[in-house]
Design a protein around this motif. Structure first.
Motif, mmCIF file in Angstrom:
data_model
loop_
_atom_site.group_PDB
_atom_site.id
_atom_site.type_symbol
_atom_site.label_atom_id
_atom_site.label_comp_id
_atom_site.label_asym_id
_atom_site.label_seq_id
_atom_site.Cartn_x
_atom_site.Cartn_y
_atom_site.Cartn_z
ATOM 1 N N ALA A 79 29.176 84.371 -4.122
ATOM 2 C CA ALA A 79 29.732 83.029 -3.988
ATOM 3 C C ALA A 79 29.276 82.419 -2.662
ATOM 4 O O ALA A 79 29.004 83.134 -1.699
ATOM 5 C CB ALA A 79 31.248 83.100 -4.031
ATOM 6 N N ALA A 80 29.200 81.109 -2.645
ATOM 7 C CA ALA A 80 28.816 80.414 -1.413
ATOM 8 C C ALA A 80 30.038 80.305 -0.515
ATOM 9 O O ALA A 80 30.654 79.253 -0.389
ATOM 10 C CB ALA A 80 28.248 79.040 -1.737
ATOM 11 N N THR A 81 30.424 81.402 0.103
ATOM 12 C CA THR A 81 31.598 81.378 0.974
ATOM 13 C C THR A 81 31.284 80.603 2.243
ATOM 14 O O THR A 81 30.118 80.431 2.610
ATOM 15 C CB THR A 81 32.003 82.804 1.374
ATOM 16 N N ALA A 82 32.344 80.161 2.907
ATOM 17 C CA ALA A 82 32.159 79.400 4.156
ATOM 18 C C ALA A 82 31.392 80.239 5.161
ATOM 19 O O ALA A 82 30.541 79.734 5.900
ATOM 20 C CB ALA A 82 33.510 78.989 4.715
ATOM 21 N N ASP A 83 31.701 81.535 5.184
ATOM 22 C CA ASP A 83 31.025 82.434 6.108
ATOM 23 C C ASP A 83 29.532 82.501 5.839
ATOM 24 O O ASP A 83 28.714 82.427 6.752
ATOM 25 C CB ASP A 83 31.618 83.839 5.943
ATOM 26 N N LEU A 84 29.221 82.631 4.576
ATOM 27 C CA LEU A 84 27.817 82.745 4.185
ATOM 28 C C LEU A 84 27.077 81.457 4.539
ATOM 29 O O LEU A 84 25.992 81.480 5.129
ATOM 30 C CB LEU A 84 27.729 83.026 2.679
ATOM 31 N N VAL A 85 27.702 80.322 4.207
ATOM 32 C CA VAL A 85 27.046 79.047 4.485
ATOM 33 C C VAL A 85 26.862 78.865 5.986
ATOM 34 O O VAL A 85 25.816 78.428 6.463
ATOM 35 C CB VAL A 85 27.845 77.880 3.878
ATOM 36 N N SER A 86 27.866 79.257 6.767
ATOM 37 C CA SER A 86 27.745 79.138 8.220
ATOM 38 C C SER A 86 26.625 80.023 8.734
ATOM 39 O O SER A 86 25.895 79.637 9.660
ATOM 40 C CB SER A 86 29.050 79.534 8.895
ATOM 41 N N ALA A 87 26.486 81.205 8.143
ATOM 42 C CA ALA A 87 25.408 82.094 8.575
ATOM 43 C C ALA A 87 24.053 81.467 8.276
ATOM 44 O O ALA A 87 23.130 81.529 9.098
ATOM 45 C CB ALA A 87 25.535 83.444 7.876
ATOM 46 N N VAL A 88 23.957 80.823 7.113
ATOM 47 C CA VAL A 88 22.688 80.175 6.789
ATOM 48 C C VAL A 88 22.453 78.974 7.723
ATOM 49 O O VAL A 88 21.330 78.711 8.136
ATOM 50 C CB VAL A 88 22.649 79.731 5.302
ATOM 51 N N LEU A 89 23.544 78.296 8.077
ATOM 52 C CA LEU A 89 23.408 77.174 9.021
ATOM 53 C C LEU A 89 22.847 77.666 10.345
ATOM 54 O O LEU A 89 21.944 77.064 10.930
ATOM 55 C CB LEU A 89 24.781 76.536 9.266
ATOM 56 N N ALA A 90 23.391 78.771 10.823
ATOM 57 C CA ALA A 90 22.901 79.324 12.085
ATOM 58 C C ALA A 90 21.439 79.725 11.938
ATOM 59 O O ALA A 90 20.623 79.506 12.842
ATOM 60 C CB ALA A 90 23.751 80.525 12.489
ATOM 61 N N ALA A 91 21.114 80.292 10.775
ATOM 62 C CA ALA A 91 19.731 80.680 10.525
ATOM 63 C C ALA A 91 18.835 79.447 10.501
ATOM 64 O O ALA A 91 17.707 79.474 10.987
ATOM 65 C CB ALA A 91 19.632 81.439 9.204
#
Lengths: 664, 173
Positions: A79-91
């Motif tokens: 799932a596109a969790t907030a954590d995952l999306v934030s990690a991709v944002l940082a990436a």
């Protein structure tokens, strides 16, 4: 690879990164939205492909990992969790670094980000129930048709067909009805269409994925075939792409179009929605602006000559040219205008980061994003606005539990709005936090010796104290703000844009900072006046009205320097004295009432000459420290007139008024 | 060329053996400035007085659509300020102000010629017996029986710019 090509790549990569960021931020609000997931994935994929092509290997490798991680989201595995999306944002930020500075050593930072991303993916895996069981075997009827320039864009239909075959049992029929006679065949053109019957256990999404990079440019129909004969209707529109879109797609940039290569890896079919736009380097626009400025000056000279002449033909031509140059000026201005949306868009990410850093729930709402401002102004506004938003998030908004205790919603709100008002744009940053603590501001101001202890000071003036250098009421210095360098820098930047800043605040209800910024920095409408021998320009947007000051009134007002204007006392400055002209006052002096923000003063001048299209020229460093003038302009007769800095003159007038009051 | 001006005046002339200069007259004294600096020599233009400005650069002029300051070396050297004559010209030069190349007009009573000065003929300004501030003079060059003053333009302009911005900019150089 030429530098030009790399520059083009970087410009496009920047845009792409911007889109990825916006997509990710949207995804935080709507994690279920498949289109967003696809858009982000496509962006990552393009970045990887073009990065590799232009020799940005570190970028390509790093992006590849993110893409792989994100692909699992797209396949509904995580799932596109907030954590995952934030990690991709940082990436994403890291990708930007890799793109801007490919030679730097970023490996360690990249590994950390990837580890973070992997952890986020694993966690998302644990929480997210995997997507519902796959459907059974379905037969799909797929019709697709590529535009005639498909080969030139690097699309390989055979690869598409091979991918379809990988999904399951497929029978392919080519539609050759469009193939022209041999002598008319253009070998680089594409003439075929295909009809495919595919039996697979995969869903529609898997089929669409095959076409994901060419979809915007082609006609694609996918229909489920229940029975060989029965075709379900009503499901096709989602997959339909209008052929018109394919036609509207402009030629791909030659820099990104590969000569050969794996067609699937190169996204040539970027959808371009605004078909008729041209990218122009900003300095060419500036050059054009200079020329228009010179034309405006030459035109006003012509106007003067024509005015003095009796020749009706000359007058007619002069009037025509006057109208044309005015229109040209207006068109030129519009060219340089960009909507504030481009500015506001950047702050969504800021709010997201701030919310994570402070642990506060923050909602950003924006209004009036279509309001347009001069591009150079927009760029210089970004930093002050970041300061103000940080301040609102850090000092203004309370922690969620405090908010609930105060009877507010848990989520704090920050509202950014823009609207045009006359020759100015007003940008307001409003939060619904605790408001500015007057007691603390006062204590701090007294400690710094800005006001006498216990001195009476108006609420407005007290709030203005926060713009003093080194003034910060935050008791602890946080990571975000509170170093006391923010607000005075904000004020200085706004001043340098010839704008003004105002703050209002209600305890417990929130604060509001309003910025008033002139629409443009290049040409303004001005009121030309004469003081002694000198001519000066007053920006017309600041002028409220003009009055006459007879010698009698002048004499009577001596020593108090006020005029009463509709029952209000307005202080005035005698420019003749201020500028030490040494000339006697005219018999009929004029008072030009000007305002800056809420304050107004009168400026006593000898004569009002008329309105004047003012091309603003900056003053050299030798005169930069004179606060009375904000610039200069060239008049029709070739002479120079100085432009009055209204904000500073108003401040000067107010100060004089305060001194007078004290003296009384 | 600005490197030349930046050296301490006592060092006098440094660098090349010969330098091409424009010579001009100001209140009866002969001055020279590096010809490379000179953009253009123009007739007197209508001046616009800038109220409140340093008298060294008390007005601005329109030079080809640009607004440039008009400086008066007579103020820097405390020379007598006479009326303009038919020979008066403005020499437009380029000079660095606060890190920015800026066009500035210089008032002159008369422009003479472009000529070559020899290093061997130059000497540093005497530290005593000068009625002018020595830090404003780069060197004196003897030619025939007269002395030509080469002013340290960069120092003069820095000084007059700094005069208005007391603290921060003093350490810049």
């Amino acid at each position: 690879m030429s530098d030009d090509a790399i520059a083009v790549f970087q410009v496009e990569a920047r845009e792409n990164l911007e889109l990825i960021e916006q997509g990710l931020l949207d995804l935080l609000d709507r994690p279920e939205d498949r289109d967003l997931v696809d858009a982000v994935f496509r962006g990552l994929h393009t970045l990887k492909g073009s990065g590799a092509m232009f020799g940005f290997d570190a970028l390509a490798a790093f992006t590849h990992h993110c893409e792989s991680a994100f692909e699992r989201v797209r396949k509904d595995e995580v799932a596109a969790t907030a954590d995952l999306v934030s990690a991709v944002l940082a990436a994403r930020d890291h990708m930007r670094r890799l793109m801007e500075d490919p030679s730097g050593d970023h490996a360690a930072a990249g590994d950390l980000l990837l580890a973070d991303l992997e952890r986020a993916v694993r966690e998302a895996e644990a929480i997210a129930p995997t997507f519902a069981a796959r459907p059974g075997m379905t037969t799909w009827r797929i019709r697709f048709d590529l535009p005639s320039n498909a080969f030139r864009n690097g699309v390989n239909p055979l690869a598409l067909l091979a991918e379809l075959r990988d999904l399951g049992e497929a029978s392919v029929v080519a539609d050759m009805s469009r193939v022209p006679p041999l002598n008319l065949i253009e070998p680089t053109d594409h003439y075929l269409a295909w009809d495919v019957l595919l039996t697979t256990d995969q869903g529609r999404a898997a089929i669409e994925d095959v076409f994901i990079f060419v979809m915007d440019d082609m006609t694609l129909e996918i229909e489920a075939v229940e029975d060989a004969a029965c075709i379900e209707g009503g499901e096709t529109e989602a997959a339909m792409v209008q052929p018109a879109a394919a036609l509207a797609d402009p030629m791909p940039n030659p820099a990104t179009a590969p000569a050969v290569g794996d067609p699937v890896d190169v996204d040539v079919a970027r959808p371009v929605r605004i078909a008729e736009s041209v990218r122009v380097p900003a300095d060419r626009l500036d050059e054009l602006m200079d020329r228009v400025g010179e034309l405006v000056i030459a035109q006003s000279r012509l106007g003067q000559i024509a005015h003095a002449s009796a020749d009706p033909l000359l007058r007619a031509v002069s009037e025509d040219i006057g109208r044309l140059s005015g229109e040209l000026r207006d068109t030129m201005m519009v060219l340089r205008m960009v909507p504030v949306a481009t500015l506001f868009g950047r702050f969504r990410r800021l709010i997201h980061d701030l919310a994570r850093e402070t642990g506060k729930a923050i909602e950003l709402s924006t209004d009036g994003e279509t309001t347009e401002i001069d591009k150079t102004v927009i760029e210089r506004l970004a930093d002050p606005l970041i300061h103000l938003i940080r301040n609102a998030a850090d000092h203004g908004l309370e922690q969620p539990e405090d908010r609930v205790a105060a009877g507010k919603t848990e989520t704090g709100s920050i509202c950014l709005s823009a609207h045009q008002s006359g020759g100015e744009v007003v940008i307001v940053i409003r939060d619904d936090g605790r408001g500015i603590d007057r007691e603390r501001v006062r204590a701090k101001a007294e400690a710094q010796g800005l006001i006498e202890p216990g001195a009476a000071i108006s609420d407005h003036d007290l709030l203005q104290m926060i713009f003093h250098p080194g003034f910060s009421t935050a008791q602890a210095v946080t990571n975000l703000s509170g170093r006391g360098v923010g607000m005075d820098v904000v004020k200085r930047t706004i001043d340098s844009l010839r704008g003004s800043i105002d703050v209002a605040s209600r305890p417990g209800e929130g604060s509001e900072v309003s910025l008033r910024i002139p629409l443009t920095l290049a040409i303004i409408d001005g009121l030309l006046v004469r003081v002694g021998q000198g001519r000066y320009v007053i920006p017309l947007s600041a002028v409220e009205e003009c009055l006459e000051l007879s010698l009698d009134e002048d004499r009577r007002s001596r020593g108090r320097s006020f005029i009463s204007l509709r029952d209000r006392l307005v202080p005035f400055l005698r420019l003749r004295e201020l500028f030490a002209t040494g000339t006697p006052p005219e018999l009929h002096q004029k008072v030009v009432v000007v305002s800056s923000g809420e304050e107004r003063i009168g400026l006593v001048v000898d004569q009002i000459i008329g309105d004047h299209q003012t091309v603003i020229k900056s003053m050299s460093k030798l005169h930069a420290s004179l606060s009375t003038f904000s610039g200069a302009t060239i008049l029709g007769d070739g002479g120079v007139a100085l432009i009055l800095d209204i904000a500073n003159l108003v401040a000067m007038g107010q100060e004089q008024e305060a001194q007078m009051r004290e003296a009384v | 060329m600005s490197a030349q001006d930046d050296v301490a005046p006592a060092a006098g002339w440094t660098g090349a053996e010969q330098v091409e200069v424009l010579t001009f007259e100001l209140s009866g004294e002969l001055f020279a400035l590096d010809a490379v600096r000179v953009q253009e020599i123009i007739d007197l233009a209508p001046e616009t007085v800038v109220p409140g400005a340093d008298p060294f650069a008390g007005s601005v002029i329109n030079f080809r659509g640009k607004v440039i300051p008009l400086a008066d070396l007579r103020v820097a050297f405390d020379l007598e300020i006479g009326a303009f004559t038919i020979d008066s010209r403005i020499v437009v030069i380029e000079i660095e102000l606060d890190g920015e190349q800026t066009l500035v007009g210089l008032r002159t009573d008369k422009v003479h010629e472009v000529t070559t000065l020899e290093r061997s003929a130059s000497e540093a300004p005497p530290s005593v017996g000068m009625r002018w501030r020595p830090e404003f003079i780069q060197c004196l060059v003897k030619r025939k029986d007269e002395f030509i003053v080469v002013p340290a333009l960069q120092a003069i302009f820095n000084q007059h710019q700094d005069a208005r911005q007391p603290v921060a900019s003093q350490t810049r150089h």
